[in-house]
Design a protein around this motif. Structure first.
Motif, PDB file in Angstrom:
ATOM      1  N   ARG A 163      63.268  18.053  20.000  1.00  0.00           N
ATOM      2  CA  ARG A 163      62.493  19.059  19.278  1.00  0.00           C
ATOM      3  C   ARG A 163      61.678  19.906  20.255  1.00  0.00           C
ATOM      4  NH1 ARG A 163      61.263  18.437  13.672  1.00  0.00           N
ATOM      5  NH2 ARG A 163      62.430  16.743  12.711  1.00  0.00           N
ATOM      6  N   GLU A 164      61.127  19.252  21.279  1.00  0.00           N
ATOM      7  CA  GLU A 164      60.381  19.992  22.289  1.00  0.00           C
ATOM      8  C   GLU A 164      61.295  20.991  23.003  1.00  0.00           C
ATOM      9  OE1 GLU A 164      56.900  17.667  24.409  1.00  0.00           O
ATOM     10  OE2 GLU A 164      58.710  16.435  24.398  1.00  0.00           O
ATOM     11  N   VAL A 165      62.473  20.521  23.378  1.00  0.00           N
ATOM     12  CA  VAL A 165      63.432  21.385  24.073  1.00  0.00           C
ATOM     13  C   VAL A 165      63.827  22.555  23.180  1.00  0.00           C
ATOM     14  CG1 VAL A 165      65.777  21.525  25.004  1.00  0.00           C
ATOM     15  CG2 VAL A 165      64.312  19.574  25.586  1.00  0.00           C
ATOM     16  N   LEU A 166      64.122  22.271  21.919  1.00  0.00           N
ATOM     17  CA  LEU A 166      64.526  23.325  20.999  1.00  0.00           C
ATOM     18  C   LEU A 166      63.381  24.303  20.751  1.00  0.00           C
ATOM     19  CD1 LEU A 166      66.699  24.551  19.281  1.00  0.00           C
ATOM     20  CD2 LEU A 166      66.192  22.892  17.482  1.00  0.00           C
ATOM     21  N   GLY A 167      62.159  23.817  20.700  1.00  0.00           N
ATOM     22  CA  GLY A 167      61.003  24.697  20.537  1.00  0.00           C
ATOM     23  C   GLY A 167      60.882  25.667  21.691  1.00  0.00           C
ATOM     24  N   LEU A 168      61.110  25.179  22.907  1.00  0.00           N
ATOM     25  CA  LEU A 168      61.045  26.048  24.081  1.00  0.00           C
ATOM     26  C   LEU A 168      62.235  27.012  24.111  1.00  0.00           C
ATOM     27  CD1 LEU A 168      59.827  23.385  26.651  1.00  0.00           C
ATOM     28  CD2 LEU A 168      58.529  25.322  25.761  1.00  0.00           C
ATOM     29  N   MET A 169      63.383  26.563  23.622  1.00  0.00           N
ATOM     30  CA  MET A 169      64.530  27.470  23.491  1.00  0.00           C
ATOM     31  C   MET A 169      64.181  28.619  22.545  1.00  0.00           C
ATOM     32  SD  MET A 169      67.672  24.719  23.221  1.00  0.00           S
ATOM     33  CE  MET A 169      68.804  25.929  22.520  1.00  0.00           C
ATOM     34  N   ALA A 170      63.460  28.295  21.475  1.00  0.00           N
ATOM     35  CA  ALA A 170      63.082  29.316  20.498  1.00  0.00           C
ATOM     36  C   ALA A 170      62.135  30.342  21.097  1.00  0.00           C
ATOM     37  CB  ALA A 170      62.441  28.670  19.267  1.00  0.00           C
ATOM     38  N   ASN A 175      67.130  27.052  30.598  1.00  0.00           N
ATOM     39  CA  ASN A 175      67.094  25.616  30.878  1.00  0.00           C
ATOM     40  C   ASN A 175      66.176  25.290  32.048  1.00  0.00           C
ATOM     41  OD1 ASN A 175      68.866  25.232  28.801  1.00  0.00           O
ATOM     42  ND2 ASN A 175      70.619  24.684  30.058  1.00  0.00           N
ATOM     43  N   ALA A 176      66.205  26.138  33.084  1.00  0.00           N
ATOM     44  CA  ALA A 176      65.350  25.898  34.248  1.00  0.00           C
ATOM     45  C   ALA A 176      63.875  25.995  33.877  1.00  0.00           C
ATOM     46  CB  ALA A 176      65.692  26.896  35.352  1.00  0.00           C
ATOM     47  N   ALA A 177      63.529  26.980  33.035  1.00  0.00           N
ATOM     48  CA  ALA A 177      62.139  27.143  32.607  1.00  0.00           C
ATOM     49  C   ALA A 177      61.708  25.977  31.723  1.00  0.00           C
ATOM     50  CB  ALA A 177      61.967  28.467  31.865  1.00  0.00           C
ATOM     51  N   ILE A 178      62.604  25.485  30.883  1.00  0.00           N
ATOM     52  CA  ILE A 178      62.293  24.327  30.041  1.00  0.00           C
ATOM     53  C   ILE A 178      62.035  23.104  30.911  1.00  0.00           C
ATOM     54  CG2 ILE A 178      63.248  22.726  28.327  1.00  0.00           C
ATOM     55  CD1 ILE A 178      64.766  25.127  27.138  1.00  0.00           C
ATOM     56  N   ARG A 180      60.906  23.031  33.939  1.00  0.00           N
ATOM     57  CA  ARG A 180      59.594  23.148  34.570  1.00  0.00           C
ATOM     58  C   ARG A 180      58.476  22.847  33.576  1.00  0.00           C
ATOM     59  NH1 ARG A 180      62.167  27.663  36.921  1.00  0.00           N
ATOM     60  NH2 ARG A 180      61.176  29.073  35.406  1.00  0.00           N
ATOM     61  N   ALA A 181      58.625  23.334  32.343  1.00  0.00           N
ATOM     62  CA  ALA A 181      57.573  23.131  31.337  1.00  0.00           C
ATOM     63  C   ALA A 181      57.419  21.660  30.967  1.00  0.00           C
ATOM     64  CB  ALA A 181      57.879  23.962  30.091  1.00  0.00           C
ATOM     65  N   LEU A 182      58.539  20.936  30.913  1.00  0.00           N
ATOM     66  CA  LEU A 182      58.498  19.530  30.501  1.00  0.00           C
ATOM     67  C   LEU A 182      58.456  18.568  31.688  1.00  0.00           C
ATOM     68  CD1 LEU A 182      61.087  19.610  27.557  1.00  0.00           C
ATOM     69  CD2 LEU A 182      58.596  19.802  27.452  1.00  0.00           C
ATOM     70  N   VAL A 183      58.507  19.132  32.890  1.00  0.00           N
ATOM     71  CA  VAL A 183      58.486  18.345  34.123  1.00  0.00           C
ATOM     72  C   VAL A 183      59.619  17.317  34.119  1.00  0.00           C
ATOM     73  CG1 VAL A 183      56.984  17.150  35.777  1.00  0.00           C
ATOM     74  CG2 VAL A 183      55.970  18.565  33.996  1.00  0.00           C
ATOM     75  N   ILE A 184      60.822  17.799  33.866  1.00  0.00           N
ATOM     76  CA  ILE A 184      62.022  16.968  33.922  1.00  0.00           C
ATOM     77  C   ILE A 184      63.095  17.749  34.676  1.00  0.00           C
ATOM     78  CG2 ILE A 184      61.512  15.724  31.780  1.00  0.00           C
ATOM     79  CD1 ILE A 184      63.439  17.547  30.321  1.00  0.00           C
ATOM     80  N   VAL A 189      67.632  18.470  30.840  1.00  0.00           N
ATOM     81  CA  VAL A 189      67.547  19.515  29.814  1.00  0.00           C
ATOM     82  C   VAL A 189      68.935  19.831  29.273  1.00  0.00           C
ATOM     83  CG1 VAL A 189      66.957  21.922  29.357  1.00  0.00           C
ATOM     84  CG2 VAL A 189      65.454  20.533  30.775  1.00  0.00           C
ATOM     85  N   GLU A 190      69.909  19.944  30.164  1.00  0.00           N
ATOM     86  CA  GLU A 190      71.275  20.261  29.737  1.00  0.00           C
ATOM     87  C   GLU A 190      71.818  19.187  28.798  1.00  0.00           C
ATOM     88  OE1 GLU A 190      73.292  20.656  33.433  1.00  0.00           O
ATOM     89  OE2 GLU A 190      72.558  22.702  33.814  1.00  0.00           O
ATOM     90  N   LYS A 191      71.487  17.918  29.080  1.00  0.00           N
ATOM     91  CA  LYS A 191      71.930  16.832  28.192  1.00  0.00           C
ATOM     92  C   LYS A 191      71.253  16.941  26.830  1.00  0.00           C
ATOM     93  CE  LYS A 191      73.022  13.488  31.839  1.00  0.00           C
ATOM     94  NZ  LYS A 191      72.675  12.166  32.450  1.00  0.00           N
ATOM     95  N   HIS A 192      69.946  17.265  26.829  1.00  0.00           N
ATOM     96  CA  HIS A 192      69.243  17.426  25.559  1.00  0.00           C
ATOM     97  C   HIS A 192      69.831  18.591  24.756  1.00  0.00           C
ATOM     98  CE1 HIS A 192      66.281  14.381  26.217  1.00  0.00           C
ATOM     99  NE2 HIS A 192      65.708  14.987  27.243  1.00  0.00           N
ATOM    100  N   VAL A 193      70.116  19.704  25.436  1.00  0.00           N
ATOM    101  CA  VAL A 193      70.680  20.870  24.763  1.00  0.00           C
ATOM    102  C   VAL A 193      72.044  20.533  24.167  1.00  0.00           C
ATOM    103  CG1 VAL A 193      71.588  23.206  25.086  1.00  0.00           C
ATOM    104  CG2 VAL A 193      69.411  22.559  26.140  1.00  0.00           C
TER     105      VAL A 193
END
Length: 220
Positions: A163-170, A175-178, A180-184, A189-193
């Motif tokens: 949900r966090e990843v999808l919120g940042l996608m919105a 993916n790179a910015a996500i 950095r934001a989630l520190v992962i 991120v690609e797996k979550h997406v």
């Protein structure tokens, strides 16, 4: 950010009944290397120029004359109908999730909805206009939060991290910015997406298209 050598400059129009804000915003865009080709005090004056002189992006207030309610929203929907290649960035004093939903329903690409305090930072408004001109979606985090609160059921299968990843996608982040934001890691991120696409049953019709569909599911 500025256009690279030989790149076509973005043509933008500013629509706002407040003279100081309108001219200030035009100056900010101009300093960022974006050509402001028109300024209008009301939505009807701008719409009268379409589709013959459609800009790449129109930046407009949500509330304008004559009723100061949803003139900007209705103008945004009409703009996408008459000139579908013109991106729209709506500015609002407050979070109005219903209006954001109405605009997104008119097309999820080349659309933005930001709170007005974002225009005080050159980099924020410059980045938003450029992303929208390129067909991206830019939503203020507070708008995303409210929209998520209104419609959660389609996302019941997602984990909190997804949900966090999808919120940042919105919000229009890559993916790179996500990461950095989630520190992962970007790989995580690609797996979550990929998992989000699977859980939302989005067919593999192209990464960008599926991201748009995932955001639509998230918002509505």
């Amino acid at each position: 950010m500025s256009d690279g050598p030989g790149a076509a400059r973005i043509r933008a129009v500013v629509v706002d009944d407040a003279v100081l804000l309108r001219e200030g915003l035009a100056r900010v865009l101009d300093e960022a290397g974006i050509d402001v080709v028109g300024q209008y005090a009301d939505a009807d004056s701008f719409l009268a120029t379409l589709p013959h002189d459609a800009p790449d992006v129109v930046v407009m207030d949500v509330r304008m004359p004559p009723t100061f309610t949803d003139e900007g929203v209705r103008a945004a929907v009409e703009t996408r109908r008459v000139a579908p290649r013109t991106g729209v960035l709506l500015l609002s004093q407050y979070v109005e999730a219903t209006y954001a939903e109405d605009v997104l329903a008119a097309g999820a690409t080349g659309i933005g909805y930001l709170l007005k305090d974002r225009v005080t930072r050159l980099e924020e408004i410059d980045d938003a206009v450029r992303r929208i001109a390129a067909g991206g979606t830019v939503l203020d985090p507070e708008v995303v939060t409210q929209l998520m609160g209104r419609r959660r059921d389609p996302l019941a299968a997602l984990t909190p991290r997804e949900r966090e990843v999808l919120g940042l996608m919105a919000e229009g982040r890559t993916n790179a910015a996500i990461a950095r934001a989630l520190v992962i890691g970007t790989g995580a991120v690609e797996k979550h997406v990929s998992s989000i696409f699977g859980k939302l049953a989005l067919e593999d019709t192209g990464e960008d298209h599926r991201r748009v569909l995932a955001v639509l599911a998230y918002l509505g």
